[in-house]
Scaffold this motif. Structure first.
Motif, PDB file in Angstrom:
ATOM      1  N   GLY A 100       0.770  -1.233   0.000  1.00 32.08           N
ATOM      2  CA  GLY A 100       0.000   0.000   0.000  1.00 32.08           C
ATOM      3  C   GLY A 100       0.801   1.281   0.000  1.00 32.08           C
ATOM      4  O   GLY A 100       0.233   2.358   0.217  1.00 32.08           O
ATOM      5  N   TYR A 101       2.098   1.216  -0.274  1.00 26.58           N
ATOM      6  CA  TYR A 101       2.940   2.415  -0.252  1.00 26.58           C
ATOM      7  C   TYR A 101       3.386   2.848  -1.642  1.00 26.58           C
ATOM      8  O   TYR A 101       4.325   3.612  -1.786  1.00 26.58           O
ATOM      9  CB  TYR A 101       4.162   2.182   0.639  1.00 26.58           C
ATOM     10  CG  TYR A 101       3.836   2.168   2.109  1.00 26.58           C
ATOM     11  CD1 TYR A 101       3.819   3.339   2.851  1.00 26.58           C
ATOM     12  CD2 TYR A 101       3.517   0.967   2.746  1.00 26.58           C
ATOM     13  CE1 TYR A 101       3.513   3.322   4.200  1.00 26.58           C
ATOM     14  CE2 TYR A 101       3.208   0.948   4.103  1.00 26.58           C
ATOM     15  CZ  TYR A 101       3.203   2.128   4.823  1.00 26.58           C
ATOM     16  OH  TYR A 101       2.887   2.103   6.166  1.00 26.58           O
ATOM     17  N   GLY A 102       2.723   2.349  -2.655  1.00 28.56           N
ATOM     18  CA  GLY A 102       3.058   2.765  -3.995  1.00 28.56           C
ATOM     19  C   GLY A 102       3.843   1.729  -4.767  1.00 28.56           C
ATOM     20  O   GLY A 102       4.148   0.642  -4.267  1.00 28.56           O
ATOM     21  N   PRO A 103       4.174   2.047  -6.014  1.00 29.67           N
ATOM     22  CA  PRO A 103       4.849   1.076  -6.888  1.00 29.67           C
ATOM     23  C   PRO A 103       6.281   0.790  -6.455  1.00 29.67           C
ATOM     24  O   PRO A 103       6.931   1.601  -5.797  1.00 29.67           O
ATOM     25  CB  PRO A 103       4.818   1.768  -8.254  1.00 29.67           C
ATOM     26  CG  PRO A 103       4.740   3.228  -7.935  1.00 29.67           C
ATOM     27  CD  PRO A 103       3.913   3.334  -6.684  1.00 29.67           C
ATOM     28  N   VAL A 104       6.747  -0.373  -6.842  1.00 32.55           N
ATOM     29  CA  VAL A 104       8.113  -0.806  -6.583  1.00 32.55           C
ATOM     30  C   VAL A 104       8.899  -0.703  -7.890  1.00 32.55           C
ATOM     31  O   VAL A 104       8.472  -1.256  -8.913  1.00 32.55           O
ATOM     32  CB  VAL A 104       8.125  -2.263  -6.064  1.00 32.55           C
ATOM     33  CG1 VAL A 104       9.541  -2.787  -5.958  1.00 32.55           C
ATOM     34  CG2 VAL A 104       7.424  -2.341  -4.706  1.00 32.55           C
ATOM     35  N   PRO A 105      10.016   0.013  -7.898  1.00 32.86           N
ATOM     36  CA  PRO A 105      10.750   0.216  -9.156  1.00 32.86           C
ATOM     37  C   PRO A 105      11.178  -1.070  -9.849  1.00 32.86           C
ATOM     38  O   PRO A 105      11.093  -1.190 -11.067  1.00 32.86           O
ATOM     39  CB  PRO A 105      11.966   1.052  -8.721  1.00 32.86           C
ATOM     40  CG  PRO A 105      11.512   1.756  -7.482  1.00 32.86           C
ATOM     41  CD  PRO A 105      10.592   0.795  -6.789  1.00 32.86           C
ATOM     42  N   VAL A 106      11.670  -2.049  -9.067  1.00 26.90           N
ATOM     43  CA  VAL A 106      12.134  -3.318  -9.636  1.00 26.90           C
ATOM     44  C   VAL A 106      11.278  -4.435  -9.062  1.00 26.90           C
ATOM     45  O   VAL A 106      11.229  -4.621  -7.844  1.00 26.90           O
ATOM     46  CB  VAL A 106      13.624  -3.559  -9.326  1.00 26.90           C
ATOM     47  CG1 VAL A 106      14.064  -4.929  -9.853  1.00 26.90           C
ATOM     48  CG2 VAL A 106      14.480  -2.453  -9.932  1.00 26.90           C
ATOM     49  N   GLY A 107      10.607  -5.187  -9.928  1.00 29.54           N
ATOM     50  CA  GLY A 107       9.624  -6.163  -9.499  1.00 29.54           C
ATOM     51  C   GLY A 107      10.218  -7.414  -8.868  1.00 29.54           C
ATOM     52  O   GLY A 107      11.434  -7.654  -8.895  1.00 29.54           O
ATOM     53  N   LEU A 108       9.323  -8.241  -8.333  1.00 23.50           N
ATOM     54  CA  LEU A 108       9.743  -9.452  -7.627  1.00 23.50           C
ATOM     55  C   LEU A 108      10.473 -10.420  -8.538  1.00 23.50           C
ATOM     56  O   LEU A 108      11.469 -11.031  -8.124  1.00 23.50           O
ATOM     57  CB  LEU A 108       8.521 -10.136  -7.002  1.00 23.50           C
ATOM     58  CG  LEU A 108       8.830 -11.426  -6.221  1.00 23.50           C
ATOM     59  CD1 LEU A 108       9.678 -11.120  -4.997  1.00 23.50           C
ATOM     60  CD2 LEU A 108       7.548 -12.141  -5.816  1.00 23.50           C
ATOM     61  N   GLU A 109       9.995 -10.591  -9.756  1.00 25.36           N
ATOM     62  CA  GLU A 109      10.643 -11.532 -10.667  1.00 25.36           C
ATOM     63  C   GLU A 109      12.108 -11.156 -10.885  1.00 25.36           C
ATOM     64  O   GLU A 109      12.993 -12.024 -10.870  1.00 25.36           O
ATOM     65  CB  GLU A 109       9.903 -11.575 -12.012  1.00 25.36           C
ATOM     66  CG  GLU A 109       8.492 -12.130 -11.936  1.00 25.36           C
ATOM     67  CD  GLU A 109       7.461 -11.089 -11.514  1.00 25.36           C
ATOM     68  OE1 GLU A 109       7.860  -9.919 -11.233  1.00 25.36           O
ATOM     69  OE2 GLU A 109       6.260 -11.422 -11.469  1.00 25.36           O
ATOM     70  N   ALA A 110      12.361  -9.858 -11.055  1.00 20.37           N
ATOM     71  CA  ALA A 110      13.737  -9.404 -11.243  1.00 20.37           C
ATOM     72  C   ALA A 110      14.552  -9.571  -9.963  1.00 20.37           C
ATOM     73  O   ALA A 110      15.745  -9.905 -10.015  1.00 20.37           O
ATOM     74  CB  ALA A 110      13.753  -7.946 -11.697  1.00 20.37           C
TER      75      ALA A 110
END
Length: 352
Positions: A100-110
């Motif tokens: 809930g704190y906004g988007p993550v620059p680098v995703g989990l898959e990466a």
């Protein structure tokens, strides 16, 4: 000192790129973008009458510097400075995209892919024991987990209920835990009142799914699952027990203190594959070390306690990784330290 092959069962190498830009508050984005701002605040703190402000900001700067490294390998090289060459480390990723704190620059898959590359690094990969993490509400979560296990050779699974789900979530119960039992893979679950909490959840709701007893349905349904409740309930509950004790007239007092609840669950014998680790909690060294020594005098409990540090979260504390590890080894003696740092981890990881 005797030759002990230390296994640190709980560290992190994810970077700021794997966390929401504004976690835990919007000003953090500014600190990440302009590192000089934090140094400036620290310099100003020298002139202020607030006791401890400079030291607190210095620790925050250390934490920020580590978290803002450009790779997981760079973070991992930091922790290696504090341990013998034979030591190895269980590396636990985090999936913060749904808190809930906004988007993550680098995703989990990466993040998982980079951890796989670290585990295959020709210089340091042999010291990495990679785990995958799963948020059961993520689309394709189980497929990503299977990729980590089948293609990357990951050795276990990390869950973090405070991010917004119960440890008895339907997908975990139906697909994840059976897979772990089938393959003999260990699971670690965050189990302290601190750490990241889903922004949309109250503290009480987050505590309810993190409570040791919230894991009882899992333990009963999967008695062969080697489950570690991380942080041994957390330093807050250790310090509460030491400072306030337990009300002898309250039959629920032991259950409400998470440290004592975990100890009781292990000692009951009802959950033979339940473990716990001392990560982060033992950085409150002076207060908590005597209680750990008493816990280790209880045979069943002593056989299920794991050494872990929670690097690099501990960069916010006064003591360094090396200082705590050496103090712990000296205070416990070689036999007890070997048990929590070598013997018990081998059992939990399925190597013994």
């Amino acid at each position: 000192m005797s030759d002990i092959r230390i296994t640190n069962c709980h560290i992190h190498t994810f970077t700021a790129a794997h966390a929401p830009l504004c976690y835990p508050a919007p000003p953090v984005a500014a600190l990440r973008a302009w590192p000089g701002l934090l140094r400036g605040l620290r310099g100003a703190a020298r002139l202020l009458p607030w006791e401890g402000a400079y030291e607190a900001l210095l620790r925050l700067e250390h934490f920020r510097d580590t978290g803002c490294r450009d790779s997981q390998r760079a973070v991992f090289l930091e922790v290696l400075r504090h341990y013998p060459d034979s030591a190895r480390f269980v590396v636990l990723p985090m999936d913060l995209a749904f808190c809930g704190y906004g988007p993550v620059p680098v995703g989990l898959e990466a993040q998982h892919r980079e951890l796989c590359e670290l585990s295959r690094d020709p210089q340091v990969g042999h010291r990495v024991i990679p785990f995958a993490t799963i948020h059961p509400d993520r689309p394709g979560a189980v497929a990503e987990l299977r990729r980590c296990l089948d293609e990357y050779g990951f050795r276990g699974v990390k869950i973090y209920p405070r991010l917004g789900y119960a440890p008895s979530h339907e997908i975990l119960m139906r697909e994840v835990y059976p897979l772990c039992v089938e393959r003999g893979l260990p699971v670690v679950s965050h189990c302290s009142r601190g750490g990241v909490r889903n922004r949309r959840w109250s503290r009480a709701r987050a505590d309810a799914v993190t409570d040791p007893v919230a894991h009882v349905p899992v333990l009963r349904a999967f008695p062969d699952l080697r489950l570690c409740l991380a942080h041994f309930g957390g330093d807050r509950d250790w310090l509460s027990y030491l400072g306030e004790g337990l009300d002898p007239l309250d039959p629920e007092a032991r259950r409400r203190n998470w440290a004592i609840s975990i100890a009781d669950m292990i000692e009951s014998g009802a959950y033979p594959n339940l473990f716990t680790d001392i990560s982060y909690t033992l950085f409150r060294f002076a207060a908590c070390m005597p209680l750990l020594k008493l816990f280790l005098e209880r045979e069943r409990l002593a056989s299920r306690i794991l050494f872990g540090s929670d690097f690099y979260m501990t960069r916010q504390q006064d003591l360094s990784e090396k200082a705590v590890a050496i103090r712990l080894r000296a205070a416990l003696g070689e036999a007890s330290f070997r048990r929590i740092a070598e013997t018990n981890p081998a059992i939990w990881l399925g190597e013994a």
